[in-house]
Design a protein around this motif. Structure first.
Motif, PDB file in Angstrom:
ATOM      1  N   VAL A 212     -22.856  17.574   2.311  1.00  0.00           N
ATOM      2  CA  VAL A 212     -22.973  18.720   2.103  1.00  0.00           C
ATOM      3  C   VAL A 212     -23.329  19.013   0.702  1.00  0.00           C
ATOM      4  CG1 VAL A 212     -21.034  20.819   0.846  1.00  0.00           C
ATOM      5  CG2 VAL A 212     -21.021  19.291   3.051  1.00  0.00           C
ATOM      6  N   LEU A 227     -16.186  17.559   9.059  1.00  0.00           N
ATOM      7  CA  LEU A 227     -16.628  18.580   7.984  1.00  0.00           C
ATOM      8  C   LEU A 227     -16.196  19.630   8.631  1.00  0.00           C
ATOM      9  CD1 LEU A 227     -20.131  17.066   6.726  1.00  0.00           C
ATOM     10  CD2 LEU A 227     -18.254  17.296   5.601  1.00  0.00           C
ATOM     11  N   ASP A 230     -12.953  19.657   7.254  1.00  0.00           N
ATOM     12  CA  ASP A 230     -12.167  19.807   6.950  1.00  0.00           C
ATOM     13  C   ASP A 230     -11.886  20.938   5.940  1.00  0.00           C
ATOM     14  OD1 ASP A 230     -12.791  17.264   3.785  1.00  0.00           O
ATOM     15  OD2 ASP A 230     -13.536  19.639   3.656  1.00  0.00           O
ATOM     16  N   VAL A 233     -14.227  22.320   2.990  1.00  0.00           N
ATOM     17  CA  VAL A 233     -15.515  22.601   3.708  1.00  0.00           C
ATOM     18  C   VAL A 233     -15.252  24.223   4.332  1.00  0.00           C
ATOM     19  CG1 VAL A 233     -17.288  22.093   5.334  1.00  0.00           C
ATOM     20  CG2 VAL A 233     -16.989  20.356   4.007  1.00  0.00           C
ATOM     21  N   TYR A 237     -18.259  27.032   3.097  1.00  0.00           N
ATOM     22  CA  TYR A 237     -18.883  27.019   4.010  1.00  0.00           C
ATOM     23  C   TYR A 237     -18.382  27.616   5.543  1.00  0.00           C
ATOM     24  CZ  TYR A 237     -20.499  24.487   0.631  1.00  0.00           C
ATOM     25  OH  TYR A 237     -21.483  23.686  -0.718  1.00  0.00           O
TER      26      TYR A 237
END
Ligand code: ATP
Length: 240
Positions: A212, A227, A230, A233, A237
């Motif tokens: 990232v 990820l 997560d 994240v 995102y």
């Protein structure tokens, strides 16, 4: 240096005049991997790929590819060494036919007719739509088909490493899924790929590992499924 990496980037920095865009990026891509670098608009993804190809000069740090230092190697020599960069926006030659666009990818060996014919056949098997439209001007293709053309052209040179800049940009969701399916398939056929993307969900969905990037720094790196799971994240995102 862990010798098994195909691409080893250490503390790479890049500037635009006085503005620092990359603040010491370190990453690696191992042979056969599909690695995603995700980050918001302006995080430095395009600058990173330009700096790896030395289209933009690094101000510090090092890039080692296949055991060779290439940080200050001329861009055309980097291509010859086996790195192929597909830029954002695809850049196909609109008035040329699909096949002529593909043949541009064979410039170093274009006189070897049998080799060229074999390579074209391989690309057409991967992308049947390109064979169907091979005599059409590239400008008449849809955005997704142009992305496939850009990928096909890159593959003609049999690169060891493909640098792919935002292949999903400007595409409708169905086409995004199709493009990512093709990227995954290329990787399964043995092409090592570094993919930079704003579409973190789709990119991490096909990648082995991910990084990232935020304002020119790597802030996280892990297996792609970690990820995706997560919380930070997801919030930043993945629109959760
Ligand atoms: P995008 O998804 O919009 O392409 P990105 O993650 O690829 O974003 P970059 O285009 O690499 O980000 O930009 C990184 C930083 O460098 C940004 O702050 C941007 O404003 C700056 N930058 C990029 N190109 C230039 C330039 N030619 N001159 C000055 N600053 C630039």
């Amino acid at each position: 240096m862990p010798s098994e990496a195909l691409l080893q980037v250490t503390e790479l920095t890049a500037h635009y005049g006085p503005i620092q865009a990359l603040h010491g990026i370190s990453l690696e891509v191992k042979p056969g991997e599909l690695v995603a670098m995700v980050g918001a608009n302006g995080a430095g993804k395009t600058t990173l790929l330009h700096t790896l190809s030395n289209v933009h000069k690094a101000s510090g740090g090092s890039v080692i590819f296949d055991g060779q230092e290439i940080t200050r190697t001329a861009p055309h020599k980097i291509v010859q060494a086996g790195i192929c960069h597909i830029p954002e926006g695809r850049q196909v030659f609109a008035p040329l036919s699909v096949e002529d666009n593909l043949l541009l990818g064979s410039f170093t060996r274009r006189k070897e007719k049998a080799w060229v014919a074999e390579e074209l056949e391989r690309i057409y098997q991967l992308f049947p739509i390109l064979q169907e439209k091979r005599r059409q001007a590239a400008g008449t293709l849809s955005g997704g088909q142009q992305q496939m053309l850009a990928m096909g052209r890159a593959l003609l040179g049999r690169p060891k490493l493909l640098l792919l800049d935002e292949p999903s940009m400007g595409l409708a969701p169905l086409l995004v899924a199709e493009i990512f399916r093709v990227v995954r398939e290329l990787n399964e056929q043995g092409v090592t790929i570094l993919l930079v993307e704003q579409n973190a969900k789709a990119a991490l969905g096909i990648a082995d590992r991910g990084y990232v990037l935020e304002t020119g720094r790597v802030v996280l790196s892990a297996a792609a499924d970690e990820l995706l799971a997560d919380e930070a994240v997801q919030k930043a995102y993945l629109g959760h």
